[in-house]
Write a protein that holds these residues in place. Structure first.
Motif, PDB file in Angstrom:
ATOM      1  N   ASP A  35      30.455  45.167  33.616  1.00  0.00           N
ATOM      2  CA  ASP A  35      29.688  45.109  34.856  1.00  0.00           C
ATOM      3  C   ASP A  35      29.668  43.704  35.442  1.00  0.00           C
ATOM      4  N   TYR A  36      29.672  42.695  34.575  1.00  0.00           N
ATOM      5  CA  TYR A  36      29.675  41.311  35.065  1.00  0.00           C
ATOM      6  C   TYR A  36      30.914  41.040  35.921  1.00  0.00           C
ATOM      7  N   ALA A  37      32.069  41.510  35.456  1.00  0.00           N
ATOM      8  CA  ALA A  37      33.316  41.258  36.178  1.00  0.00           C
ATOM      9  C   ALA A  37      33.523  42.220  37.339  1.00  0.00           C
ATOM     10  N   GLU A  38      32.900  43.390  37.269  1.00  0.00           N
ATOM     11  CA  GLU A  38      33.128  44.423  38.277  1.00  0.00           C
ATOM     12  C   GLU A  38      31.927  44.623  39.198  1.00  0.00           C
ATOM     13  N   SER A  39      31.192  43.561  39.477  1.00  0.00           N
ATOM     14  CA  SER A  39      30.054  43.665  40.383  1.00  0.00           C
ATOM     15  C   SER A  39      29.813  42.323  41.041  1.00  0.00           C
ATOM     16  N   GLY A  40      28.919  42.317  42.014  1.00  0.00           N
ATOM     17  CA  GLY A  40      28.575  41.084  42.719  1.00  0.00           C
ATOM     18  C   GLY A  40      27.076  40.948  42.814  1.00  0.00           C
ATOM     19  N   SER A  41      26.607  40.052  43.665  1.00  0.00           N
ATOM     20  CA  SER A  41      25.174  39.825  43.815  1.00  0.00           C
ATOM     21  C   SER A  41      24.630  40.548  45.042  1.00  0.00           C
ATOM     22  N   TRP A  42      23.314  40.752  45.000  1.00  0.00           N
ATOM     23  CA  TRP A  42      22.588  41.417  46.081  1.00  0.00           C
ATOM     24  C   TRP A  42      23.240  42.748  46.463  1.00  0.00           C
ATOM     25  N   THR A  43      23.682  42.926  47.719  1.00  0.00           N
ATOM     26  CA  THR A  43      24.250  44.215  48.156  1.00  0.00           C
ATOM     27  C   THR A  43      25.705  44.377  47.741  1.00  0.00           C
ATOM     28  N   GLU A  44      26.310  43.347  47.179  1.00  0.00           N
ATOM     29  CA  GLU A  44      27.711  43.340  46.730  1.00  0.00           C
ATOM     30  C   GLU A  44      28.706  43.474  47.893  1.00  0.00           C
ATOM     31  N   GLN A  45      28.280  43.128  49.098  1.00  0.00           N
ATOM     32  CA  GLN A  45      29.176  43.216  50.248  1.00  0.00           C
ATOM     33  C   GLN A  45      30.392  42.315  50.076  1.00  0.00           C
ATOM     34  N   THR A  46      30.157  41.067  49.670  1.00  0.00           N
ATOM     35  CA  THR A  46      31.275  40.141  49.487  1.00  0.00           C
ATOM     36  C   THR A  46      32.214  40.633  48.397  1.00  0.00           C
ATOM     37  N   PHE A  47      31.629  41.159  47.315  1.00  0.00           N
ATOM     38  CA  PHE A  47      32.453  41.676  46.225  1.00  0.00           C
ATOM     39  C   PHE A  47      33.387  42.777  46.723  1.00  0.00           C
ATOM     40  N   ARG A  48      32.873  43.696  47.512  1.00  0.00           N
ATOM     41  CA  ARG A  48      33.705  44.779  48.032  1.00  0.00           C
ATOM     42  C   ARG A  48      34.767  44.258  49.002  1.00  0.00           C
ATOM     43  N   GLU A  49      34.378  43.303  49.830  1.00  0.00           N
ATOM     44  CA  GLU A  49      35.317  42.806  50.835  1.00  0.00           C
ATOM     45  C   GLU A  49      36.400  41.922  50.230  1.00  0.00           C
ATOM     46  N   ASN A  50      36.183  41.426  49.012  1.00  0.00           N
ATOM     47  CA  ASN A  50      37.263  40.709  48.331  1.00  0.00           C
ATOM     48  C   ASN A  50      38.477  41.604  48.131  1.00  0.00           C
ATOM     49  N   THR A  51      38.234  42.911  48.101  1.00  0.00           N
ATOM     50  CA  THR A  51      39.323  43.881  47.987  1.00  0.00           C
ATOM     51  C   THR A  51      39.672  44.496  49.337  1.00  0.00           C
ATOM     52  N   SER A  52      38.662  44.953  50.069  1.00  0.00           N
ATOM     53  CA  SER A  52      38.923  45.671  51.320  1.00  0.00           C
ATOM     54  C   SER A  52      39.594  44.798  52.374  1.00  0.00           C
ATOM     55  N   ASP A  53      39.332  43.504  52.367  1.00  0.00           N
ATOM     56  CA  ASP A  53      39.990  42.621  53.336  1.00  0.00           C
ATOM     57  C   ASP A  53      41.502  42.627  53.155  1.00  0.00           C
ATOM     58  N   PHE A  54      41.938  42.709  51.903  1.00  0.00           N
ATOM     59  CA  PHE A  54      43.380  42.741  51.647  1.00  0.00           C
ATOM     60  C   PHE A  54      44.000  44.065  52.100  1.00  0.00           C
ATOM     61  N   ASP A  55      43.204  45.132  52.130  1.00  0.00           N
ATOM     62  CA  ASP A  55      43.722  46.426  52.579  1.00  0.00           C
ATOM     63  C   ASP A  55      44.134  46.397  54.049  1.00  0.00           C
ATOM     64  N   GLN A  56      43.619  45.433  54.793  1.00  0.00           N
ATOM     65  CA  GLN A  56      43.931  45.345  56.215  1.00  0.00           C
ATOM     66  C   GLN A  56      45.207  44.556  56.491  1.00  0.00           C
ATOM     67  N   ILE A  57      45.765  43.943  55.483  1.00  0.00           N
ATOM     68  CA  ILE A  57      46.998  43.165  55.650  1.00  0.00           C
ATOM     69  C   ILE A  57      48.199  44.090  55.575  1.00  0.00           C
ATOM     70  N   ARG A  58      49.096  43.958  56.510  1.00  0.00           N
ATOM     71  CA  ARG A  58      50.318  44.751  56.533  1.00  0.00           C
ATOM     72  C   ARG A  58      51.527  43.822  56.479  1.00  0.00           C
TER      73      ARG A  58
END
Length: 221
Positions: A33-56
């Protein structure tokens, strides 16, 4: 006639999701859980992955690919491809001597390894198993004496770059860490102890190493 031996225990790994499933089975819940989670709402944690999904990547066909290579330079160092292993705290609790193993793997592949200040293995531990310079991550702490000693140790270990973390003016609350009792030292609960008991291979590995605390801050914190 050639005899071919096939390991029935070797899983077929085709992508990162396969590795994550194996990782979740092998490691205690508090460290997963330490490696697979973030702080508060975990928005930044999720966007560390989702931002790359937008790259083509633009596909190019019918071009000469002779001599193609991913090799390049990063801060003047030759690398096999333009990526580096980022600093991750607690790596040595995910797997015994984890930072040392990761540094050796990065060196073998030809990319930089970044050691976290909050690593289990110390700067000196990693330097003892590598032959090439690695990077070292530090926080912007007010304790200038401690910071200077860290810089001196990094220089003595032949670190080639300092990676400065500047986003910790306010510590983010990591909900899962609180629930799992992951602190320094850990606050074990009946649930976490029961989960630890199911991770026998992990436990045996940890019993076989002397590195179970934050190696870079021993004597300071």
């Amino acid at each position: 006639m050639t005899n071919i031996k096939v390991s029935l225990n070797m899983p077929v790994i085709t992508n990162i999701a396969d590795l994550k499933r194996i990782y979740e089975r092998r490691v205690p819940r508090m460290f997963f859980d330490y490696a697979e989670s973030g702080s508060w709402t975990e928005q930044t944690f999720r966007e560390n992955t989702s931002d790359f999904d937008q790259i083509r990547l633009r596909q190019r066909v019918a071009v000469d690919m002779t001599g193609r290579s991913t090799a390049t330079k990063m801060i003047g160092e030759d690398v096999s491809m333009p990526v580096a292993l980022a600093p991750v705290g607690f790596t040595g609790m995910q797997n015994a001597d984890g930072e040392m193993k990761a540094a050796k793997a990065a060196e073998a592949f030809g990319v930089p390894f970044t050691l976290s200040t909050m690593s289990i293995c110390s700067i000196e531990d990693v330097a003892s198993v590598t032959t090439k310079p690695f990077w070292f991550q530090v926080y912007t702490l007010r304790d200038s004496d401690f910071m200077q000693r860290l810089f001196d140790r990094a220089k003595a270990a032949n670190c080639s770059a300092i990676v400065i973390t500047v986003d910790l003016q306010i510590m983010g609350q990591r909900h899962k860490d609180l629930k799992n009792g992951l602190s320094a030292p850990p606050k074990f609960t009946v649930r976490s102890m029961a989960n630890l008991a199911t991770k026998v291979p992990w436990g045996l590995e940890m019993l076989g190493t002397k590195r179970r605390f934050f190696g870079n801050i021993v004597g300071h914190a």
